[in-house]
Design an enzyme around this catalytic site. Structure first.
Site, PDB file in Angstrom:
ATOM      1  N   GLN A  86      -0.472   8.872  -0.016  1.00  7.53           N
ATOM      2  CA  GLN A  86       0.049   8.273   1.216  1.00  7.53           C
ATOM      3  C   GLN A  86       1.493   7.837   0.990  1.00  7.53           C
ATOM      4  O   GLN A  86       2.180   7.445   1.927  1.00  7.53           O
ATOM      5  CB  GLN A  86      -0.786   7.050   1.593  1.00  7.53           C
ATOM      6  CG  GLN A  86      -2.241   7.374   1.870  1.00  7.53           C
ATOM      7  CD  GLN A  86      -3.068   6.103   1.986  1.00  7.53           C
ATOM      8  OE1 GLN A  86      -3.159   5.503   3.040  1.00  7.53           O
ATOM      9  NE2 GLN A  86      -3.652   5.671   0.887  1.00  7.53           N
ATOM     10  N   ASN A  87       1.920   7.901  -0.267  1.00  6.56           N
ATOM     11  CA  ASN A  87       3.257   7.387  -0.584  1.00  6.56           C
ATOM     12  C   ASN A  87       4.337   8.384  -0.202  1.00  6.56           C
ATOM     13  O   ASN A  87       4.157   9.595  -0.317  1.00  6.56           O
ATOM     14  CB  ASN A  87       3.356   7.079  -2.083  1.00  6.56           C
ATOM     15  CG  ASN A  87       2.389   5.992  -2.491  1.00  6.56           C
ATOM     16  OD1 ASN A  87       1.853   5.293  -1.622  1.00  6.56           O
ATOM     17  ND2 ASN A  87       2.152   5.839  -3.780  1.00  6.56           N
ATOM     18  N   HIS A 104       1.969  11.230   4.397  1.00  8.56           N
ATOM     19  CA  HIS A 104       2.825  10.462   5.303  1.00  8.56           C
ATOM     20  C   HIS A 104       4.308  10.822   5.198  1.00  8.56           C
ATOM     21  O   HIS A 104       5.155  10.039   5.597  1.00  8.56           O
ATOM     22  CB  HIS A 104       2.623   8.955   5.065  1.00  8.56           C
ATOM     23  CG  HIS A 104       1.228   8.496   5.406  1.00  8.56           C
ATOM     24  ND1 HIS A 104       0.686   7.318   4.945  1.00  8.56           N
ATOM     25  CD2 HIS A 104       0.265   9.075   6.165  1.00  8.56           C
ATOM     26  CE1 HIS A 104      -0.557   7.190   5.411  1.00  8.56           C
ATOM     27  NE2 HIS A 104      -0.833   8.251   6.142  1.00  8.56           N
ATOM     28  N   GLY A 170      -4.900   2.181  -5.635  1.00  5.92           N
ATOM     29  CA  GLY A 170      -3.848   1.363  -5.029  1.00  5.92           C
ATOM     30  C   GLY A 170      -3.629   1.560  -3.542  1.00  5.92           C
ATOM     31  O   GLY A 170      -2.500   1.667  -3.086  1.00  5.92           O
TER      32      GLY A 170
HETATM   33  N1  APR Z   1      -2.206  -1.313  -9.065  1.00  4.49           N
HETATM   34  C1  APR Z   1      -3.143  -0.863  -8.180  1.00  4.49           C
HETATM   35  N2  APR Z   1      -3.246  -1.333  -6.929  1.00  4.49           N
HETATM   36  C2  APR Z   1      -2.381  -2.282  -6.537  1.00  4.49           C
HETATM   37  C3  APR Z   1      -1.383  -2.801  -7.404  1.00  4.49           C
HETATM   38  C4  APR Z   1      -1.315  -2.280  -8.720  1.00  4.49           C
HETATM   39  N3  APR Z   1      -0.421  -2.712  -9.621  1.00  4.49           N
HETATM   40  N4  APR Z   1      -0.676  -3.746  -6.727  1.00  4.49           N
HETATM   41  C5  APR Z   1      -1.205  -3.805  -5.492  1.00  4.49           C
HETATM   42  N5  APR Z   1      -2.235  -2.935  -5.371  1.00  4.49           N
HETATM   43  C6  APR Z   1      -3.096  -2.645  -4.214  1.00  4.49           C
HETATM   44  C7  APR Z   1      -3.306  -3.785  -3.263  1.00  4.49           C
HETATM   45  O1  APR Z   1      -4.371  -4.615  -3.716  1.00  4.49           O
HETATM   46  C8  APR Z   1      -3.642  -3.057  -1.968  1.00  4.49           C
HETATM   47  O2  APR Z   1      -5.035  -2.830  -1.846  1.00  4.49           O
HETATM   48  O3  APR Z   1      -2.459  -1.625  -3.460  1.00  4.49           O
HETATM   49  C9  APR Z   1      -2.922  -1.710  -2.119  1.00  4.49           C
HETATM   50  C10 APR Z   1      -1.720  -1.529  -1.225  1.00  4.49           C
HETATM   51  O4  APR Z   1      -2.156  -1.502   0.118  1.00  4.49           O
HETATM   52  P1  APR Z   1      -1.108  -1.263   1.293  1.00  4.49           P
HETATM   53  O5  APR Z   1       0.082  -2.129   1.101  1.00  4.49           O
HETATM   54  O6  APR Z   1      -1.852  -1.367   2.562  1.00  4.49           O
HETATM   55  O7  APR Z   1      -0.599   0.258   1.043  1.00  4.49           O
HETATM   56  P2  APR Z   1      -1.314   1.614   1.454  1.00  4.49           P
HETATM   57  O8  APR Z   1      -2.787   1.496   1.455  1.00  4.49           O
HETATM   58  O9  APR Z   1      -0.692   2.688   0.615  1.00  4.49           O
HETATM   59  O10 APR Z   1      -0.795   1.790   2.937  1.00  4.49           O
HETATM   60  C11 APR Z   1      -1.163   2.926   3.664  1.00  4.49           C
HETATM   61  O11 APR Z   1       0.237   2.258   5.469  1.00  4.49           O
HETATM   62  O12 APR Z   1       2.169   1.400   6.392  1.00  4.49           O
HETATM   63  C12 APR Z   1       1.517   2.506   6.007  1.00  4.49           C
HETATM   64  O13 APR Z   1       2.416   4.598   5.859  1.00  4.49           O
HETATM   65  C13 APR Z   1       2.233   3.447   5.095  1.00  4.49           C
HETATM   66  O14 APR Z   1       1.294   5.007   3.532  1.00  4.49           O
HETATM   67  C14 APR Z   1       1.259   3.670   3.975  1.00  4.49           C
HETATM   68  C15 APR Z   1      -0.064   3.330   4.614  1.00  4.49           C
END
Ligand code: APR
Length: 232
Positions: A86-87, A104, A170
């Site tokens: 998703q990154n 994304h 993550g």
């Molecule tokens: N290692 C593993 N996981 C981690 C770490 C780490 N060091 N630090 C934080 N996390 C976890 C958090 O606990 C959380 O569950 O990563 C997750 C990040 O969640 P989000 O910020 O919601 O990111 P993501 O799930 O990738 O978002 C999805 O949302 O805004 C949109 O398009 C954007 O691709 C993104 C999508």
């Protein structure tokens, strides 16, 4: 060769210094989604949208892949590894992973606003108002904004359905359709979820092992175990 499908989210890049979206202090606390990450925002204030992604791109040039990205690249020596991310960063690529599907979009690319098939690499960190495609129309960030279709989800769900092992790393699993990918994997295959806050959202799928650790710790350890079991 066994096929491992890995769904990654912002958490895998957190230890490289890129903020996640929804953790405390995350990007969506500092910026309103509707101001910078929707097509409406682009129509209303393209300069702000360009600036938001320019800053993200600038930061990306200053950070490096971490132990978790490198562990996935190492895993490719033993398994058929397909990353579905998703990154929008390019840290998987820079760590050496070869098969990466971006759901994304990609921060380092721009796209024509009149022809979706015209996608370009951005040299440096800045995409400017006035930068145009070969047909003369303004270039936008090659990002899937909220409310837009996710064209690669069909391919990603086929990949998940063929996996022998599934890893989820993550991601808060808040954003669909990406969050639904887990449910495409066969119920009997081993699944791993690595996230320090995993208890907050435990997906209801069979054969799920939850590793409540940071990706930079939990993933190299899991990769080591998988490689050892492969050699046995
Ligand atoms: N290692 C593993 N996981 C981690 C770490 C780490 N060091 N630090 C934080 N996390 C976890 C958090 O606990 C959380 O569950 O990563 C997750 C990040 O969640 P989000 O910020 O919601 O990111 P993501 O799930 O990738 O978002 C999805 O949302 O805004 C949109 O398009 C954007 O691709 C993104 C999508």
């Amino acid at each position: 060769m066994k096929k491992i499908v890995v769904l990654t989210g912002a958490g895998i890049s957190a230890e490289s210094g890129i903020s996640t979206f929804r953790d405390s202090g995350g990007l969506w606390e500092k910026h309103a989604v509707e101001d910078v990450a929707t097509f409406e925002a682009w129509k209303k204030n393209p300069h702000l949208v360009l600036e938001f992604y320019n800053q993200r791109r600038k930061q990306l040039h200053e950070v490096q892949p971490n132990a978790a990205h490198f562990a996935l690249a190492e895993l490719e020596k033993y398994f058929d590894v397909q990353i579905v991310t998703q990154n929008v960063d390019n840290l998987h690529e820079r760590a050496g992973s070869k098969k990466i599907l971006h759901l994304h979009g990609e921060l380092t690319k721009s796209r024509s606003t009149i022809d979706d098939s015209l996608i370009y690499n951005i040299e440096g960190w800045e995409l400017k108002w006035g930068d145009t495609c070969e047909k003369g129309s303004q270039l936008r960030p090659h990002i899937v904004w909220f409310g837009e279709a996710v064209p690669n989800i069909v391919l990603a769900s086929e990949m998940a359905s063929k996996a022998d092992v599934l890893m989820v790393i993550g991601t808060s699993l808040n954003v669909y359709p990406a969050a639904g990918l887990l449910h495409y994997a066969a119920p009997f295959i081993p699944k791993y979820l690595i996230d320090p806050d995993a208890a907050l959202y435990v997906p209801q799928v069979k054969n799920l092992t939850i590793i409540k650790q940071k990706a930079g710790i939990g993933l190299p350890a899991l990769v080591k175990d998988l490689i050892a079991s492969h050699s046995n």
